[in-house]
Write a protein that holds these residues in place. Sequence first.
Motif, mmCIF file in Angstrom:
data_model
loop_
_atom_site.group_PDB
_atom_site.id
_atom_site.type_symbol
_atom_site.label_atom_id
_atom_site.label_comp_id
_atom_site.label_asym_id
_atom_site.label_seq_id
_atom_site.Cartn_x
_atom_site.Cartn_y
_atom_site.Cartn_z
ATOM 1 N N VAL A 19 0.927 -1.246 0.096
ATOM 2 C CA VAL A 19 0.209 0.035 0.063
ATOM 3 C C VAL A 19 0.815 1.318 0.075
ATOM 4 O O VAL A 19 1.728 1.485 0.700
ATOM 5 N N PHE B 175 0.104 4.323 0.590
ATOM 6 C CA PHE B 175 0.002 5.668 1.506
ATOM 7 C C PHE B 175 0.008 4.993 2.906
ATOM 8 O O PHE B 175 -0.612 4.078 3.413
ATOM 9 N N ASP C 64 -0.498 5.895 5.859
ATOM 10 C CA ASP C 64 -1.606 5.978 6.835
ATOM 11 C C ASP C 64 -2.523 4.822 6.851
ATOM 12 O O ASP C 64 -3.316 4.424 7.805
ATOM 13 N N CYS C 65 -2.641 4.030 5.501
ATOM 14 C CA CYS C 65 -3.511 2.908 5.510
ATOM 15 C C CYS C 65 -2.947 1.761 5.754
ATOM 16 O O CYS C 65 -3.630 0.745 5.901
ATOM 17 N N LYS C 66 -1.641 1.814 6.032
ATOM 18 C CA LYS C 66 -0.974 0.326 6.304
ATOM 19 C C LYS C 66 -1.261 -0.389 7.818
ATOM 20 O O LYS C 66 -0.844 -1.401 8.019
ATOM 21 N N THR D 69 -2.036 -4.220 -1.790
ATOM 22 C CA THR D 69 -3.134 -3.976 -2.505
ATOM 23 C C THR D 69 -2.889 -4.509 -3.873
ATOM 24 O O THR D 69 -1.681 -4.819 -4.290
ATOM 25 N N THR E 248 -7.592 6.766 -7.051
ATOM 26 C CA THR E 248 -6.723 7.062 -6.165
ATOM 27 C C THR E 248 -6.229 8.775 -6.011
ATOM 28 O O THR E 248 -6.193 8.944 -5.030
ATOM 29 N N TYR F 83 -7.921 11.158 5.496
ATOM 30 C CA TYR F 83 -6.878 10.173 5.887
ATOM 31 C C TYR F 83 -6.062 10.658 7.190
ATOM 32 O O TYR F 83 -5.843 9.580 7.950
ATOM 33 N N GLN G 268 -11.965 6.248 7.741
ATOM 34 C CA GLN G 268 -10.582 5.957 7.669
ATOM 35 C C GLN G 268 -10.574 4.718 6.674
ATOM 36 O O GLN G 268 -9.884 4.469 5.682
ATOM 37 N N CYS H 219 -9.134 3.872 2.803
ATOM 38 C CA CYS H 219 -8.301 3.235 2.523
ATOM 39 C C CYS H 219 -8.615 1.955 1.758
ATOM 40 O O CYS H 219 -7.881 1.593 0.614
ATOM 41 N N TYR I 261 -7.057 1.698 -2.156
ATOM 42 C CA TYR I 261 -6.225 0.595 -1.941
ATOM 43 C C TYR I 261 -7.047 -0.735 -1.634
ATOM 44 O O TYR I 261 -7.022 -1.004 -0.496
#
Length: 545
Positions: free
Chosen positions: A57, A59, A61-63, A69, A79, A89, A99, A103, A107
Amino acid sequence: MRFLTLKELAFHEEASDDRRALLGVFASIAYVYFYWWNSKWRRNFLEAQSSGNCVDVPFDDCKGFHNKTTSLNSSDQVTTDVLSLRALYTGVNCSFFSQFFICAAAYPICIGETVRYPCRDMCIQVREECSTFSPLLNTVKIFQCSIYAVGGRCITKEEATISIMGGNRSPTSQATSSSNFSNTCPLGDSAYFSDDAKDFAKGWLATWTTVCFISTMLTILTFLIDRSRFDYPWRPIVYLAICYNVHCFGYYLSLFIGSDTVTCPNNRIVRTRSPWSWEHTPCILVFMILYYTMMAFTLWWLVLTFNWFLATALKWSNEAIARLAPFYHGLAWSFPLLMTIIILATRLVSADELLGTCFIVRDSRDASFVALLLTVIIPLCLILFSGCVLIVIGFVDVLKIRSFVKQSGRETGDLEKLMIRIGVFVVIYIVPALIVISAYIYEVDTRPNWKRVSQTDQNCSDCSDPNVGIFMARVFFLLIVGILSGVWIWSKKTVETWKKFFKRLTNNSSKHEPNYGIESRHYSATEVARPSSVNSTGKDHGAHL
């Protein structure tokens, strides 16, 4: 002239069979094309297979939700659209799933050859709860909820909850470490005021509400003990005090129930155009009390100035003014009720984050701007302007009367005292009213540029912190008129009236106690100008000055 619809054109009685057949073929082709295009776009968006090409991923913050993804989505326009909503985010708590949904939609989770997107019900919930935060959501592809599956291999809200809580990634966990704001409703990390500001505001509100309640209650009780103290044209002062006294109950109700219960039923902040339910009952009650009484005591002040105008400029007697009492009551009680019903019917009520009440508050929706302008600012300005005009005209005539009395060699002490009392009462309303109106204008003008507690200067360089002092001043100067409504009874006569009342309770009052009401020998505008021109019916037959 009315244009025919496609259906009317196709089946109109005068339409030929060939035209009808042609339109039918055209409609069939258009329907097949639309269905094919929608299915193709939906299939490309939701059923993309990674063929094992899962990538990290991009980004960070999305992990916290998932790490892999599909590579097919890395260049998708969706995206780019989502990245334009970076504020979501960084922890905006407009929805519990905000959130995670963004995400997972931007993704999608990639497991082997399977790609999973959120389910449609999650999309609907996030869009409804976050639409007031950003109107851009309706233009972003991922928030077109019809593209998501209703069931099957989509990510359910239960699975999302486990991912959010298991990863310790609550929607507010990021910002709580660096800013002082409430993790609970209202607003969470999208709040504009810190917890310290809210606590101070509630203490400030409770203090001045109590002072106002005591002062207005003293005025009301004094009136009940000796009603002659408030004959017309000064009787509206009593109704003004009653309105302020009930206004205090609105604040007490909010403080007693709790701001979360009032402003956040079902853990959802009340916003303009929010649908009503039974859980909104505390919010509706608080709003009705606060708005109705605010408009009512404003109109009673206007009635007071109108009475002053009748007594001074038009030389009406007290009895003649008193005959207009039914008209005064009809205006002062029915107009605020009508306005309150209209506001509730159009759902223009929203939560006051700072005070924990429900009122007409400027929020992200354009309807709130129009509502605050049309139902609060403009009415207050019109009433204030009209009252000021009546007061100025009345004072000009009183000055003429004073000059006439002086020329006749009579004493003007009582008349001057009356002028001073009227002048003080006028000033203690006009100045606070101007400040209250200015505070509302400040809210309307600056609210779109306020910086949230969770934002930094880097995230919002053009934003500014809301001025808490202005809102505290608005609370104080709104209540100060009720507090100082007792200026009319701040005299030696009030003390004597209460002494008489307590003596009556203890059966020690004498049989021939004097009347401590307003003495008939006090100068009124009519008596000073023409002391013998008013007959027993209250009609004025004297000549004008």
